[in-house]
Design a protein around this motif. Structure first.
Motif, short mmCIF file in Angstrom:
data_model
loop_
_atom_site.label_atom_id
_atom_site.label_comp_id
_atom_site.label_asym_id
_atom_site.label_seq_id
_atom_site.Cartn_x
_atom_site.Cartn_y
_atom_site.Cartn_z
N TYR A 118 0.67 -9.10 -10.87
CA TYR A 118 0.60 -8.54 -12.21
C TYR A 118 -0.86 -8.31 -12.57
O TYR A 118 -1.76 -8.93 -12.00
CB TYR A 118 1.24 -9.49 -13.23
N LEU A 119 -1.07 -7.43 -13.53
CA LEU A 119 -2.41 -7.22 -14.05
C LEU A 119 -2.86 -8.47 -14.80
O LEU A 119 -2.09 -9.44 -14.94
CB LEU A 119 -2.45 -5.98 -14.94
N ALA A 120 -4.08 -8.47 -15.29
CA ALA A 120 -4.68 -9.65 -15.91
C ALA A 120 -3.85 -10.21 -17.07
O ALA A 120 -3.91 -11.41 -17.35
CB ALA A 120 -6.09 -9.34 -16.38
N ASP A 121 -3.05 -9.36 -17.74
CA ASP A 121 -2.25 -9.86 -18.87
C ASP A 121 -1.09 -10.74 -18.42
O ASP A 121 -0.44 -11.41 -19.22
CB ASP A 121 -1.75 -8.71 -19.75
N GLY A 122 -0.78 -10.75 -17.11
CA GLY A 122 0.28 -11.58 -16.58
C GLY A 122 1.67 -11.03 -16.83
O GLY A 122 2.67 -11.64 -16.43
N VAL A 123 1.79 -9.87 -17.48
CA VAL A 123 3.08 -9.28 -17.82
C VAL A 123 3.25 -7.93 -17.14
O VAL A 123 4.32 -7.61 -16.62
CB VAL A 123 3.21 -9.12 -19.36
N THR A 124 2.19 -7.13 -17.14
CA THR A 124 2.25 -5.77 -16.62
C THR A 124 2.24 -5.81 -15.09
O THR A 124 1.32 -6.37 -14.49
CB THR A 124 1.04 -4.93 -17.11
N PRO A 125 3.27 -5.21 -14.44
CA PRO A 125 3.29 -5.18 -12.97
C PRO A 125 2.06 -4.44 -12.44
O PRO A 125 1.57 -3.49 -13.05
CB PRO A 125 4.57 -4.43 -12.63
N TYR A 126 1.62 -4.90 -11.28
CA TYR A 126 0.49 -4.24 -10.62
C TYR A 126 0.88 -2.80 -10.31
O TYR A 126 1.98 -2.56 -9.80
CB TYR A 126 0.12 -4.98 -9.33
N PRO A 127 -0.01 -1.81 -10.63
CA PRO A 127 0.37 -0.41 -10.40
C PRO A 127 0.52 -0.11 -8.91
O PRO A 127 -0.25 -0.57 -8.10
CB PRO A 127 -0.78 0.39 -11.01
N ALA A 128 1.54 0.69 -8.59
CA ALA A 128 1.81 1.05 -7.19
C ALA A 128 0.78 2.04 -6.67
O ALA A 128 0.50 2.08 -5.49
CB ALA A 128 3.20 1.64 -7.06
N ILE A 129 0.20 2.86 -7.54
CA ILE A 129 -0.79 3.84 -7.13
C ILE A 129 -2.16 3.22 -7.37
O ILE A 129 -2.47 2.79 -8.47
CB ILE A 129 -0.64 5.15 -7.94
N PRO A 130 -3.02 3.13 -6.33
CA PRO A 130 -4.34 2.54 -6.52
C PRO A 130 -5.08 3.20 -7.67
O PRO A 130 -5.01 4.40 -7.87
CB PRO A 130 -5.05 2.81 -5.19
N ASN A 131 -5.78 2.41 -8.43
CA ASN A 131 -6.59 2.82 -9.58
C ASN A 131 -5.76 3.32 -10.76
O ASN A 131 -6.31 3.82 -11.74
CB ASN A 131 -7.61 3.90 -9.19
N ALA A 132 -4.44 3.22 -10.69
CA ALA A 132 -3.62 3.63 -11.82
C ALA A 132 -3.56 2.49 -12.83
O ALA A 132 -3.61 1.33 -12.46
CB ALA A 132 -2.21 3.98 -11.37
N ARG A 133 -3.44 2.81 -14.07
CA ARG A 133 -3.37 1.78 -15.13
C ARG A 133 -2.07 1.99 -15.88
O ARG A 133 -1.69 3.09 -16.24
CB ARG A 133 -4.53 1.92 -16.10
#
Length: 168
Positions: free
Chosen positions: A149-164
């Motif tokens: 997950y991203l730093a917020d611990g809730v948002t899944p890590y983006p599948a596309i590099p550098n995507a937010r």
């Protein structure tokens, strides 16, 4: 073929480019000078031929020596570059071993992926925390397989590099 050898950037091509003009032009110039000297009455035919041969030999020897010096300098520079590269490689290997030692001894899990989503580094703590060993997984499966997950611990890590992704 011959043109490839002449155009090459290696030592043989450089030597050929230095010596061929000398070999093609120098005898013609010296021969013309011999004939003009004979017509001007400076010397007879035998002396003119001897002078031409001697001058040609001296100039060819000079051209060969100059080329040899140039090739030796180039070879020395190449050897120095190889040694510098070897030294840099050894330093990089040493730094890599230090980094690997630090990563292996850390209590925090560290996972490093390249821009294509392939895992490049997976330290022992990450294996313990995740309960599995490293293997290639598509980035869009990271959340399910590894809990990324991203730093917020809730948002899944983006599948596309550098995507937010915006939480929401």
């Amino acid at each position: 073929g011959l043109m490839a050898a002449l155009a090459s950037r290696n030592a043989g091509g450089a030597a050929a480019r230095h010596l061929l003009p000398v070999a093609a032009i120098l005898p013609v110039i010296i021969g013309l000078m011999r004939i003009k000297g004979e017509y001007a009455g400076l010397y007879n035919t035998e002396f003119g031929v001897a002078l031409m041969v001697t001058t040609t030999v001296v100039l060819f020897v000079s051209a060969v020596c100059w080329t040899a010096i140039s090739l030796n300098k180039t070879d020395h520079e190449r050897h120095r570059a190889v040694e510098d590269l070897r030294s840099a490689h050894l330093e990089l290997r040493s730094q890599t071993e230090i980094l690997q030692s630090i990563l292996n001894s850390m209590g925090d899990g560290v996972v490093v992926a390249n821009k294509h989503g392939q895992f490049m580094q997976f330290n022992p703590a990450a294996e313990r925390i995740l309960g599995m060993s490293p293997y290639e997984v598509a980035p869009n499966s990271w959340t399910d397989k590894y809990g990324c997950y991203l730093a917020d611990g809730v948002t899944p890590y983006p599948a596309i590099p550098n995507a937010r992704r915006v939480p929401g």
